[in-house]
Structure formats: C-alpha cells, structure tokens
Design an enzyme around this catalytic site. Structure first.
Site, PDB file in Angstrom:
ATOM      1  CB  SER A  65      -1.061   0.023   1.290  1.00  0.00           C
ATOM      2  OG  SER A  65      -0.099   0.426   2.468  1.00  0.00           O
ATOM      3  CE  LYS A 102      -2.567   2.103   4.690  1.00  0.00           C
ATOM      4  NZ  LYS A 102      -1.506   0.948   4.805  1.00  0.00           N
TER       5      LYS A 102
END
Lengths: 146, 436
Positions: A65, A102
C-alpha cells in the site's frame, strides 16, 4: 549541599557509544605525523539514521500500500518515536490493534491515513474514534543484496 | 532530594508497546516455566489476581475473562529498561539503578519546579518508548519510594489521594497539614522495608498509618524492633540514612537454580543441568572478582504432583577456593552423583556457591602433598576470561563445559516458555511486522 549548575530543562542521556578521536602525538618522539591534526571519524550509518537512540525502533514492511512512496514489501523501517507526528509524515499507526504504515493526512481538523497506492482506500476514523500514531518513520532501508 | 522513577506494571507495559491489541485487556506475565504471575496489568489486578498467583489457579480466567498470559521475555524487558533508565537519567545529576524498572535520581543542585520537570521526563519516556511511569520526589529515599507509591495509587484509584499527586508526587512541596493528611491515609504496610510481619506487629501496637509511624521516637523503635526499622523511621522524618550506593557490596552467595520444563528422572540430564548452573554461577563469580570455597547442589520433586517425594542437597567443599567453571561444574556433577536416587521425577535443581572470598586474597599452603604435585591444577584464569568474552560476544553457551550437554533446544531440562513473545528489539528476525 553541593550546588551543581545544570540546565533547568531535563536532558536525556546519550545511549549509543560515542567514539572520540584521540591524537596519538604524546607517544611519538621523532618527526610528527603530518596527518595527526586531521584525525577524523569514518562515517557511521547509525549516527546518520538514528537521531534519538532510545526512541528508535525497527519494523519490517509487509504489503504494497505504500509502494508509490518507495516503501516496498520486505523493506525495513526506522521509526523515531521522539518526532512529533505532522501532516505529510509517513507514520506507523495502530488500527484495530495492528500496526499499519501510511501517510498522516491532517487538514481542517480532520485526520486520515492515506496509502501511497491508488488501489488502497483512505482510513478514516469513525465518530469518536481516534487514530493512534505509534511513531514517525524516519527512514526506509531497502537491501538489494543480503 | 531524591526522585524514584518507576515503570508502571513494567513487564506488561513492555509487551503492550509491541502488541497494541493487548491494551485494555487483562494481561499477566508469568515467571520462569510459566509458574506464577510476576506482573499484572491494572485490568488483571481488578480481576483479583494477586502478585505471585500460581498459573494453575487462575488459568480458568483465560476462558472466563479473556485473560492473556505471557511467558517472561527478559531480553525485551532488559532492552526497554535500558532505554527507560537513560531517559530517566535526564531528571538529575546522579542515578542509582535499583531494579529493572526503578531508579533513584539524586536531585541535588537541580533548580526550578521539580514537579514540572518530573512531568516532562515522564511524558518523554511515555512518548519515546511507550512505557507509563510514576515519579516520587522527597528528601530521602524511603520517602521518595512512598511518594512513588502515592503517585501510582492516586492515578489508579481516583479519590484515594488528591488528584494533583497522580503520576508525579513531590512530598517536599506539600504544606505540613496536607502532608499529614496524605501520611494518615497511607497504610503502614506500604512503607519500603516494612514487611508483612513487622506491619502486623506495628498494628498490634496501635501504629496503623504512616503518620503514626512518623510520630514515633526512633530510639523506641530501635528498642522494640531493630536498627533497620529505626533507619526507616528516621528517613520518613526527613533525615537521610540510605545513600545512593553506586557500587553495591559483592554478594555473599551466588545461586543459579531453575525449575525444569518437564520432570527429569535420569542422572545424565541432572548432571547436565547442574553443570550448566555451576558454570553460569562461575560466570557471576568471576564478574564480581570472588572465589568460592564451597558449593551446594540440591534437587527436589514437585510437592504439587502425585508420586514419591524426595528432596536432597549436598555441600561439596572445594579443594582450593576457585572461580574455575570446570572445577565448579565437576564438583556439582560429583555432588549430584553422590545424592542421586533412581525412581523419582525431579522438577527443580540448583547450585549455590557459598563461602565466597575476594579473588585478591590467596591462602598460602604448606607443601604437604608432594605426590600430587604433578596434578597441581594449572592456572585456568586466562581460559575463563576467554570463555566469558566469547560467550558475551557470540551468545550464552557458545563455548561451555563438556558435561553441560547438547546445544540449547535439545536439552531435556530446558525452560518452558510456551507463551513468550518475540525479541522485538534485539533480534533482526524478530522485529515487528507493519502492514502496508
């Protein structure tokens, strides 16, 4: 009582060994080495990658991701918990009891976690939920040959 | 002035840093061989789990209350302790590390608001390494320890003490009346150095609270009890009697004992075990520059299990005071051979080195054994130094005395640690995984 003059701000002790250059001049009797005033330390990766030794932890990445941020599956992250998380930092956050890496996105009082891969949705806290940032990622170590 | 910085539920807090899913759940850490609880989260305390509660007695709470029990991971706790101690050191100019999770900080010469400074260090430890701490500040160590207890209790049980004493408590900054109130609200048994027996005796004499104890005359205490309790009372009255000792006295005995992962019946396994214990004890002995004159070996069966019971020990005198692991292991093995009986299931064994002396003192001998001169033991001190250095660099047990047996995982008597978490900060293979 001794009055020792120290700073009013508490300062953390340094935990890593610090190598100091020591000129060897006093050992020699003859012609002094022309290099002796230029004793220096070789570059040390630990000093470059670690600013706060006590607060630094390593984690291994699993997943894709964050690939557009240059963080790939299997990379090693250097996490510095002494850094205050800000908008735009890559962070390790705790979501549902698990670590996730993230981008921290903070705009207009709203906080969300953004992936660096368009196929992954943003993580938005539900009402009353908070996002717990575990630490700020300061470096990513990518090894080509091990 | 002293501060005592102490990690809250330290072992559990270390585990939670690397397993955030444990937050809010009852968690305990179990001693060697998963025997009994040695650390409890607040949620586990609320379930009524006592310090030292045997695992088999509380096991049912796993199902009933979602209790999580972990095997002790001392490698992890040691590393986190190191980080915590070096941050705590920022509080003042001197530090005495008192245990894995507590250190005294000398505050002489530190200016400004000590409580504010304490909160800064506490916040830093929490943010940098994730361990919650409490800090007690006072003119003596015994009072600092008490202040720490108050800081902890005020946080855990709101209403027990004034709320502003939670997390960081400076007894020296309290007005006299408030200090009396706080001491009045504290049980005499919570004082450092007052054990269960003495606290019972004190209460029989009408000394219930710390305030009652502080108002006693130290001389009366010495007559009624002992010098140690007198010192405690003086410390509580603000008169320092316990210094920051940076170099503790060498230990008068060194023990290495362990429960086995599973019962052991064979002589060979027992010899392996005690040889290993003896060489481990030898390492400790060399570290403090002492020699041992005698060695005690013991073993026993489990009193909690069915079957025949046996508990034996033997003291093996050493021909000369020594710190040589080979001689110690040999003596331990001899002792084991002498006392071993077949047909029992042994659960624990150990080696205790007694009658220690400094290595610098050597008894001269008369030459009464000419026939044995050829066998005079060679000086092995350099071999021992080499052994310690190798084991320090490449890991425990890299080189070892032959009788200690196989490499670690094969040994029959190894430790049971079924629930141990990985060594997150000290082994590259064990670093936590983060999902991306």
């Amino acid at each position: 009582m001794n009055s020792i003059c120290i700073s009013t701000e508490p300062e953390p002790a340094v935990a890593t060994p610090l190598v100091l250059p020591m000129p060897q001049a006093h050992l020699k009797a003859g012609f002094p080495s022309p290099a002796e005033d230029f004793t220096v330390n070789r570059l040390d990766l630990t000093q470059i990658l670690v600013s706060h030794p006590q607060a630094t932890f390593l984690m291994r990445v699993s997943g894709t991701s964050m690939q557009d941020a240059g963080i790939d599956d299997g990379d090693m992250l250097v996490i510095d918990r002494a850094i205050k998380p800000r908008h735009g930092h890559v962070v390790v956050a705790v979501v549902d009891g698990e670590y996730t890496v993230k981008y921290l996105h903070q705009r207009a009082g709203r906080v969300r976690l953004k992936a660096a891969n368009p196929t992954f949705p943003d993580i938005i806290p539900k009402d009353g939920q908070t996002i717990e940032v575990w630490g700020v990622v300061s470096s990513c170590i990518k090894r080509f040959i091990t | 002035m002293y501060a005592l910085v102490d990690g809250n539920n330290f072992y559990v807090s270390c585990e939670r840093v690397f397993r955030p899913s444990l937050n809010g759940r009852p968690v305990i850490v179990l001693s060697n061989n998963d025997g009994c609880a040695i650390a409890r989260s607040n949620e586990a305390k609320d379930l009524g789990i006592c310090m030292g509660a045997p695992w088999f007695q509380i096991r049912h709470l796993e199902q009933q209350a979602g209790l999580v029990a972990l095997s002790a991971n001392f490698t992890l706790y040691g590393d986190m302790s190191d980080r915590m101690m070096s941050l705590a050191a920022g509080l003042g100019p001197t530090q005495e590390i008192y245990s894995i999770d507590e250190s005294f900080i000398g505050l002489n010469g530190v200016r400004g608001d000590l409580v504010a400074r304490g909160h800064k260090v506490r916040d830093r430890i929490l943010q940098w390494i994730g361990i919650p701490t409490c800090i007690g500040i006072a003119p003596t160590k015994t009072m600092a320890k008490l202040a720490n207890h108050i800081a902890k209790t005020a946080e855990r049980k709101p209403g027990s003490y004034p709320a502003e004493l939670a997390q960081v408590c400076n007894l020296a900054a309290l007005p006299a009346q408030d200090l009396d109130d706080v001491l009045q609200a504290t049980d005499v048994g919570d004082v450092w150095g007052v054990g269960r027996r003495i606290s019972k005796q004190l209460k029989e004499q009408g000394i219930q609270t710390v305030l009652d104890l502080v108002r006693m005359d130290p001389a009366t205490i010495r007559r009624g009890w002992n010098v140690t309790l007198e010192k405690t009372v003086k410390e509580l009255q603000g008169q320092p009697c316990v210094d920051l000792d940076d170099a503790p006295e060498p230990k008068q005995q060194i023990a290495c004992t362990r429960s086995f992962g599973q019962p052991v019946t064979k002589l060979e396994s027992l010899i392996e075990a005690v040889s290993e214990f003896a060489s481990r004890a030898g390492e400790k002995l060399r570290k403090q520059n002492s020699l041992a004159r005698e060695l005690l070996v013991f073993m026993h069966t489990s009193p909690h299990r069915q079957g025949p019971q046996l508990s034996r020990s033997v003291v093996v005198p050493l021909r000369r005071p020594t710190d040589d692991s080979r001689l110690l292991a040999g003596a331990a093995a001899d002792g084991m051979r002498r006392m071993y009986l077949a047909g029992y299931r042994f659960i624990k064994a150990g080696v205790i080195l007694v009658d220690l002396q400094p290595a610098s003192v050597q008894q001269q001998e008369l030459d009464l054994e000419p026939e044995q001169e050829a066998e005079m033991p060679r000086d092995r001190s350099r071999l021992m130094v080499a052994m310690d250095v190798i084991n320090q660099r490449y890991g425990k047990g890299t080189v070892h005395v032959g009788s200690t047996g196989q490499t670690v995982p094969v040994r029959a008597w190894g430790m049971k640690q079924e629930r141990r978490t990985p060594q997150y900060t000290t082994r590259l293979e064990d670093v936590p995984v983060v999902r991306a």
